[in-house]
Design a protein around this motif. Structure first.
Motif, PDB file in Angstrom:
ATOM      1  N   TYR A 151      -5.944  18.634   2.561  1.00 25.37           N
ATOM      2  CA  TYR A 151      -5.490  17.534   2.256  1.00 25.37           C
ATOM      3  C   TYR A 151      -6.426  16.487   1.503  1.00 25.37           C
ATOM      4  N   LEU A 152      -5.747  15.603   0.801  1.00 27.17           N
ATOM      5  CA  LEU A 152      -6.614  14.611   0.192  1.00 27.17           C
ATOM      6  C   LEU A 152      -6.261  13.067   0.600  1.00 27.17           C
ATOM      7  N   LEU A 153      -6.963  12.465   1.076  1.00 24.53           N
ATOM      8  CA  LEU A 153      -6.502  11.238   1.707  1.00 24.53           C
ATOM      9  C   LEU A 153      -6.598  10.130   0.581  1.00 24.53           C
ATOM     10  N   LEU A 154      -5.577   9.278   0.620  1.00 20.63           N
ATOM     11  CA  LEU A 154      -5.458   8.160  -0.125  1.00 20.63           C
ATOM     12  C   LEU A 154      -6.105   6.946   0.299  1.00 20.63           C
ATOM     13  N   GLU A 155      -6.598   5.785  -0.269  1.00 18.44           N
ATOM     14  CA  GLU A 155      -6.943   4.676   0.236  1.00 18.44           C
ATOM     15  C   GLU A 155      -6.236   4.126   1.150  1.00 18.44           C
ATOM     16  N   ALA A 173       1.963  -6.148   2.166  1.00 21.06           N
ATOM     17  CA  ALA A 173       0.818  -5.296   2.317  1.00 21.06           C
ATOM     18  C   ALA A 173      -0.371  -5.484   1.547  1.00 21.06           C
ATOM     19  N   PHE A 174      -1.535  -4.862   2.143  1.00 21.74           N
ATOM     20  CA  PHE A 174      -2.748  -5.231   1.234  1.00 21.74           C
ATOM     21  C   PHE A 174      -3.566  -3.967   1.421  1.00 21.74           C
ATOM     22  N   SER A 175      -4.447  -3.569   0.330  1.00 22.22           N
ATOM     23  CA  SER A 175      -4.988  -2.371   0.512  1.00 22.22           C
ATOM     24  C   SER A 175      -6.530  -3.011  -0.477  1.00 22.22           C
ATOM     25  N   PRO A 176      -7.822  -2.318   0.248  1.00 23.36           N
ATOM     26  CA  PRO A 176      -7.836  -1.415   1.265  1.00 23.36           C
ATOM     27  C   PRO A 176      -7.817  -2.412   2.532  1.00 23.36           C
ATOM     28  N   ALA A 177      -7.561  -1.713   3.604  1.00 22.69           N
ATOM     29  CA  ALA A 177      -7.440  -2.299   4.981  1.00 22.69           C
ATOM     30  C   ALA A 177      -8.726  -2.800   5.581  1.00 22.69           C
ATOM     31  N   ASN A 178      -8.582  -3.797   6.150  1.00 19.24           N
ATOM     32  CA  ASN A 178      -9.770  -4.405   6.586  1.00 19.24           C
ATOM     33  C   ASN A 178     -10.399  -3.851   8.100  1.00 19.24           C
ATOM     34  N   ASN A 179      -9.332  -3.266   8.443  1.00 19.70           N
ATOM     35  CA  ASN A 179      -9.482  -2.660   9.943  1.00 19.70           C
ATOM     36  C   ASN A 179     -10.102  -0.949   9.896  1.00 19.70           C
ATOM     37  N   TRP A 180     -10.244  -0.494   8.653  1.00 17.05           N
ATOM     38  CA  TRP A 180     -10.704   0.828   8.342  1.00 17.05           C
ATOM     39  C   TRP A 180     -12.083   1.082   8.026  1.00 17.05           C
ATOM     40  N   LEU A 212      -1.083   0.085  -2.985  1.00 18.01           N
ATOM     41  CA  LEU A 212      -1.973   1.147  -2.982  1.00 18.01           C
ATOM     42  C   LEU A 212      -2.000   1.644  -4.548  1.00 18.01           C
ATOM     43  N   LEU A 213      -0.841   2.126  -5.141  1.00 16.09           N
ATOM     44  CA  LEU A 213      -0.666   2.726  -6.526  1.00 16.09           C
ATOM     45  C   LEU A 213      -1.416   1.784  -7.507  1.00 16.09           C
ATOM     46  N   PRO A 214      -1.230   0.442  -7.624  1.00 17.07           N
ATOM     47  CA  PRO A 214      -1.786  -0.306  -8.474  1.00 17.07           C
ATOM     48  C   PRO A 214      -3.308  -0.074  -8.466  1.00 17.07           C
ATOM     49  N   ARG A 215      -3.935   0.201  -7.363  1.00 15.85           N
ATOM     50  CA  ARG A 215      -5.594   0.494  -7.295  1.00 15.85           C
ATOM     51  C   ARG A 215      -5.681   1.936  -7.852  1.00 15.85           C
ATOM     52  N   MET A 216      -4.836   2.785  -8.138  1.00 13.76           N
ATOM     53  CA  MET A 216      -4.970   4.074  -8.186  1.00 13.76           C
ATOM     54  C   MET A 216      -5.264   4.385  -9.850  1.00 13.76           C
ATOM     55  N   LYS A 217      -6.531   4.707 -10.119  1.00 18.99           N
ATOM     56  CA  LYS A 217      -6.592   4.689 -11.741  1.00 18.99           C
ATOM     57  C   LYS A 217      -6.484   6.178 -12.140  1.00 18.99           C
ATOM     58  N   SER A 218      -6.360   7.151 -11.232  1.00 15.00           N
ATOM     59  CA  SER A 218      -6.269   8.633 -11.693  1.00 15.00           C
ATOM     60  C   SER A 218      -4.587   8.693 -11.959  1.00 15.00           C
ATOM     61  N   ASP A 219      -4.307   9.725 -12.429  1.00 15.55           N
ATOM     62  CA  ASP A 219      -2.777   9.938 -12.970  1.00 15.55           C
ATOM     63  C   ASP A 219      -2.040  10.642 -11.609  1.00 15.55           C
ATOM     64  N   LEU A 220      -1.117  10.161 -11.261  1.00 15.42           N
ATOM     65  CA  LEU A 220      -0.345  10.309  -9.951  1.00 15.42           C
ATOM     66  C   LEU A 220       0.117  12.055 -10.217  1.00 15.42           C
ATOM     67  N   GLU A 262      -2.662  -2.613  12.900  1.00 10.81           N
ATOM     68  CA  GLU A 262      -1.869  -1.255  12.178  1.00 10.81           C
ATOM     69  C   GLU A 262      -2.659  -1.051  10.909  1.00 10.81           C
ATOM     70  N   CYS A 263      -2.586   0.059  10.495  1.00 11.59           N
ATOM     71  CA  CYS A 263      -3.154   0.773   9.467  1.00 11.59           C
ATOM     72  C   CYS A 263      -2.305   1.669   8.794  1.00 11.59           C
ATOM     73  N   SER A 264      -2.080   2.004   7.604  1.00 12.12           N
ATOM     74  CA  SER A 264      -1.229   2.979   7.031  1.00 12.12           C
ATOM     75  C   SER A 264      -2.075   3.983   6.447  1.00 12.12           C
ATOM     76  N   LEU A 265      -2.178   5.122   6.464  1.00 10.10           N
ATOM     77  CA  LEU A 265      -2.835   6.126   5.500  1.00 10.10           C
ATOM     78  C   LEU A 265      -1.977   7.018   5.158  1.00 10.10           C
ATOM     79  N   HIS A 266      -2.320   7.595   3.807  1.00 13.10           N
ATOM     80  CA  HIS A 266      -1.306   8.474   2.865  1.00 13.10           C
ATOM     81  C   HIS A 266      -2.076   9.687   2.659  1.00 13.10           C
TER      82      HIS A 266
END
Ligand code: GLY
Length: 320
Positions: free
Chosen positions: A95-99, A121-128, A187-195, A83-87
């Motif tokens: 669109y703008l893809l998140l990690e 969960a974990f990010s980034p996904a190792n199968n992507w 995912l969001l703890p890895r996002m440095k930009s403001d949401l 499995e892999c989750s994309l946002h």
């Protein structure tokens, strides 16, 4: 998905249990049986054999285990893969893809036990990778957004396709119009930009011109659940160790099923807490997350011990 030829599992919908039972007779197992309504992530059963399929159909359709959500069911081909989750933040055709991130849906270690809303969960996904991403753009996102426009749907918001990466490429398991839980906590703890500006651009700006700055470190999230979850679970248990866990560097604790009771914090849901740690490697993030988890206690707490473990092991094998 059929109209736009988006790769997904073969599936049929049934409102009548005898038709569903009849259809199952000619299928190769395992198959996937889903309640066609909202069931808090628990209405999916992977039936390994005909007997399980029969009892699941009876349970959902005749015994109404999920209430009205299971009166109609979907019987799907089982897709082999990971499995892999994309946002994606999407606005009409852009669109703008998140990690990437990866969920662990089963309740128990080794992907055993019933499906849950997600146990870690974990990010980034190792199968992507970039090759899969390019197929995802061409085969899934673009046809999807084109299809929505053709059908008169103006989509503006968060789109979360859950994928399975098969040997033939990415296949859609599900689409959600919300952030994934617990993927978001990784995912969001890895996002440095403001949401917030990104959300505003999704509504009324040019989201495709935005860029997101990401922390290159890995994040691992472990969910702590109440005794009994994903079935009937206990509530009202005192939680200790939250402050001690939060003292660890690069650790964040997200409350899901908790409530304040005077000076205490008590359990008040199936999935109680999500503990996230960042680390320069997945292995470090994982060790830190479990160190934090070991400091938190409540009666009959259960959690998976193997979140991100396969990915860490795969990374180590690559290094050898
Ligand atoms: N983690 C699965 C979901 O949010 O649906």
């Amino acid at each position: 998905m059929r109209t736009q030829k988006i790769p997904t599992a073969e599936a049929r919908t049934f409102s009548n249990s005898s038709d569903a039972l009849h259809y199952c007779e000619r299928l190769r197992f395992p198959i996937v049986i889903k309640a066609d309504g909202l069931a808090l992530g628990k209405g999916v059963v992977i039936a390994a054999d005909a007997a399980t399929a029969r009892s699941t159909i009876d349970d959902m359709m005749n015994q109404a285990r999920f209430g009205d959500a299971g009166r109609r069911i979907v019987i799907e081909e089982f897709l082999h893969g990971t499995e892999c989750s994309l946002h994606a933040l999407g606005r009409r055709k852009n669109y703008l893809l998140l990690e990437s991130s990866r969920d662990h849906k089963r309740a128990l270690d080794g992907d055993q036990g019933p499906n849950t809303g997600g146990m870690g969960a974990f990010s980034p996904a190792n199968n992507w990778n970039t090759k899969l991403q390019s197929r995802f753009d061409t085969e899934i996102m673009k046809p999807l957004l084109r299809g929505l426009i053709q059908e008169g749907v103006t989509f503006r918001g968060l789109l979360y396709p859950g994928l399975i990466i098969t040997s033939d490429g990415p296949r859609v398991l599900e689409f959600n119009c919300r952030f994934g839980d617990p993927e978001t906590q990784a995912l969001l703890p890895r996002m440095k930009s403001d949401l917030l500006p990104l959300l505003e651009a999704t509504i009324d700006g040019k989201i495709e011109r935005c860029a997101i700055e990401w922390d290159t470190r890995a994040a691992v999230t472990v969910v702590l659940a109440s005794g009994g979850y994903p079935g009937k679970y206990e509530s009202g248990k005192s939680i200790s160790g939250l402050d001690e866990a939060a003292k660890l560097e690069d650790v964040q604790i997200f409350h899901a099923g908790t409530k304040r009771d005077g000076s205490e914090v008590k359990t008040a849901g199936g999935r109680v807490l999500a503990v996230t740690a960042l680390g320069s490697t997945l292995e470090t993030a994982r060790a830190r997350a479990y160190e934090a988890v070991s400091r938190i206690h409540f009666e009959n707490c259960h959690y998976r011990r193997d979140i991100a473990l396969n990915a860490v092991t795969a990374n180590m094998t690559e290094l050898l």
